[in-house]
Design a protein around this motif. Sequence first.
Motif, short mmCIF file in Angstrom:
data_model
loop_
_atom_site.label_atom_id
_atom_site.label_comp_id
_atom_site.label_asym_id
_atom_site.label_seq_id
_atom_site.Cartn_x
_atom_site.Cartn_y
_atom_site.Cartn_z
N GLU A 165 0.82 -1.21 0.00
CA GLU A 165 0.00 0.00 0.00
C GLU A 165 0.85 1.26 0.00
N ASP A 166 1.74 1.38 1.00
CA ASP A 166 2.54 2.60 1.08
C ASP A 166 3.98 2.33 1.51
N GLY A 167 4.32 1.06 1.65
CA GLY A 167 5.68 0.71 2.00
C GLY A 167 6.01 0.87 3.47
N GLU A 168 5.07 1.36 4.29
CA GLU A 168 5.33 1.56 5.70
C GLU A 168 5.11 0.26 6.48
N THR A 169 5.91 0.05 7.50
CA THR A 169 5.76 -1.12 8.38
C THR A 169 5.70 -0.61 9.82
N PRO A 170 4.52 -0.21 10.27
CA PRO A 170 4.41 0.44 11.59
C PRO A 170 4.35 -0.54 12.75
N TRP A 171 4.64 -1.82 12.52
CA TRP A 171 4.44 -2.83 13.55
C TRP A 171 5.73 -3.18 14.25
N ALA A 172 5.62 -3.40 15.56
CA ALA A 172 6.78 -3.88 16.31
C ALA A 172 7.12 -5.31 15.91
N MET A 173 6.09 -6.09 15.59
CA MET A 173 6.28 -7.48 15.18
C MET A 173 5.09 -7.92 14.35
N ALA A 174 5.31 -8.97 13.56
CA ALA A 174 4.22 -9.66 12.88
C ALA A 174 3.97 -10.97 13.60
N VAL A 175 2.72 -11.28 13.84
CA VAL A 175 2.37 -12.48 14.61
C VAL A 175 1.40 -13.32 13.79
N THR A 176 1.56 -14.62 13.86
CA THR A 176 0.65 -15.54 13.20
C THR A 176 0.70 -16.87 13.94
N THR A 177 -0.02 -17.87 13.46
CA THR A 177 0.07 -19.21 14.04
C THR A 177 1.13 -19.99 13.29
N PHE A 178 1.55 -21.11 13.88
CA PHE A 178 2.59 -21.92 13.27
C PHE A 178 2.20 -22.41 11.88
N PHE A 179 0.91 -22.50 11.62
CA PHE A 179 0.45 -23.00 10.33
C PHE A 179 0.88 -22.09 9.18
N HIS A 180 1.06 -20.79 9.46
CA HIS A 180 1.31 -19.82 8.39
C HIS A 180 2.63 -19.08 8.54
N VAL A 181 3.47 -19.51 9.49
CA VAL A 181 4.65 -18.72 9.83
C VAL A 181 5.59 -18.53 8.64
N HIS A 182 5.79 -19.56 7.82
CA HIS A 182 6.74 -19.42 6.72
C HIS A 182 6.20 -18.48 5.64
N GLU A 183 4.89 -18.55 5.39
CA GLU A 183 4.31 -17.65 4.40
C GLU A 183 4.43 -16.19 4.84
N VAL A 184 4.18 -15.94 6.12
CA VAL A 184 4.26 -14.57 6.63
C VAL A 184 5.71 -14.10 6.67
N GLN A 185 6.61 -14.95 7.11
CA GLN A 185 8.03 -14.59 7.16
C GLN A 185 8.54 -14.16 5.79
N ASP A 186 8.19 -14.92 4.78
CA ASP A 186 8.69 -14.62 3.43
C ASP A 186 8.26 -13.23 2.98
N LEU A 187 7.11 -12.75 3.48
CA LEU A 187 6.59 -11.46 3.03
C LEU A 187 7.07 -10.28 3.88
N VAL A 188 7.17 -10.48 5.21
CA VAL A 188 7.44 -9.32 6.07
C VAL A 188 8.90 -9.18 6.49
N GLU A 189 9.63 -10.28 6.59
CA GLU A 189 10.99 -10.16 7.10
C GLU A 189 11.93 -9.41 6.14
N PRO A 190 11.72 -9.47 4.80
CA PRO A 190 12.55 -8.60 3.93
C PRO A 190 12.34 -7.11 4.22
#
Length: 316
Positions: A165-190
């Motif tokens: 949307e705007d390239g901003e990441t205003p979060w201290a952390m991203a949280v999810t369940t173990f079922f989706h951790v790799h999908e979320v990591q691939d998107l937010v950790e870069p």
Amino acid sequence: MDLRINLKSRVPVHLQLEQQIKHLIMTGGFEVGGRLPSIRAMAGYLRINRNTVARVFSDLEREGFVESRRGSGMYVLEPPVDAIEMKDDVLDRVMDLAAAQGLPVEDLAYALLARSGAEPREKAKILFVECTREALDQFSDELEAQLPVDVERVLLEDLPGRLSEDGETPWAMAVTTFFHVHEVQDLVEPLGVETVALLAEANLESLRRLTDLPAGTTVGVVGWGRTCMENLSRSLEGAGLDHLEFVQSYVDRDAKEAIPDLHGCRAVVCASITARRLRELGVPEDLEIIEEDQTLDKGGVEMLGRMLRRAQPPTP
């Protein structure tokens, strides 16, 4: 009046007064229907500014503890149920934790008093990601009830669009369940956002009902879509239910009238949203439906709280 103000305390006067009045209302020190002393009388008795008392009365009225009657004064109302339950629940949780750690209640009380003048910890902004709206809202509500966090709720399928949307990441952390951790990591950790995975557990009531089923019972594990079915199956693994025969099925959200294959099943375990859909589709009335709305593992939530505290130390 059983009220005391400590002018040397670091706790603001209005907070001292407000909390004492709330306590007296909830414990019956100020009777429901009774009239509180006037602003002038209370300010004179406590030797504090009238504006401070007026502010406290206004806050108490807004929260439903008192009501103003024109020309008559301020009267005590029945205390809000949620206020009593919330306070008792917090105290119970703190005392349970102190007992588990071997900390005497007296030491805990002194430690809390020592911190009474500290500024409240600001709520941390976190991102929570899940695959269904129902799980997303339930787990986010759990986190906001247990930790000082503001949760931005994003469905897994919407996450790429949210990040672009705007390239901003205003979060201290991203949280999810173990079922989706790799999908979320691939998107937010870069983007420099750490991902934390929490365990979603089966609730005790549904496990009790499953345990009580006769040996050899065929039980359908039904999800709101394939992903939810797989997640639910994983959460039941290792739960000591080897006496049951589990078969997997799911509600096809694209096929509006399709009933999932439940042939041979005497019972099904599924989330509440799936249970409602099964009843709408007209499954047999003698089919036992065990509603299983998972909860976040408390140990994982506590771990997340520790991580957030380290990342955001309290204001001195």
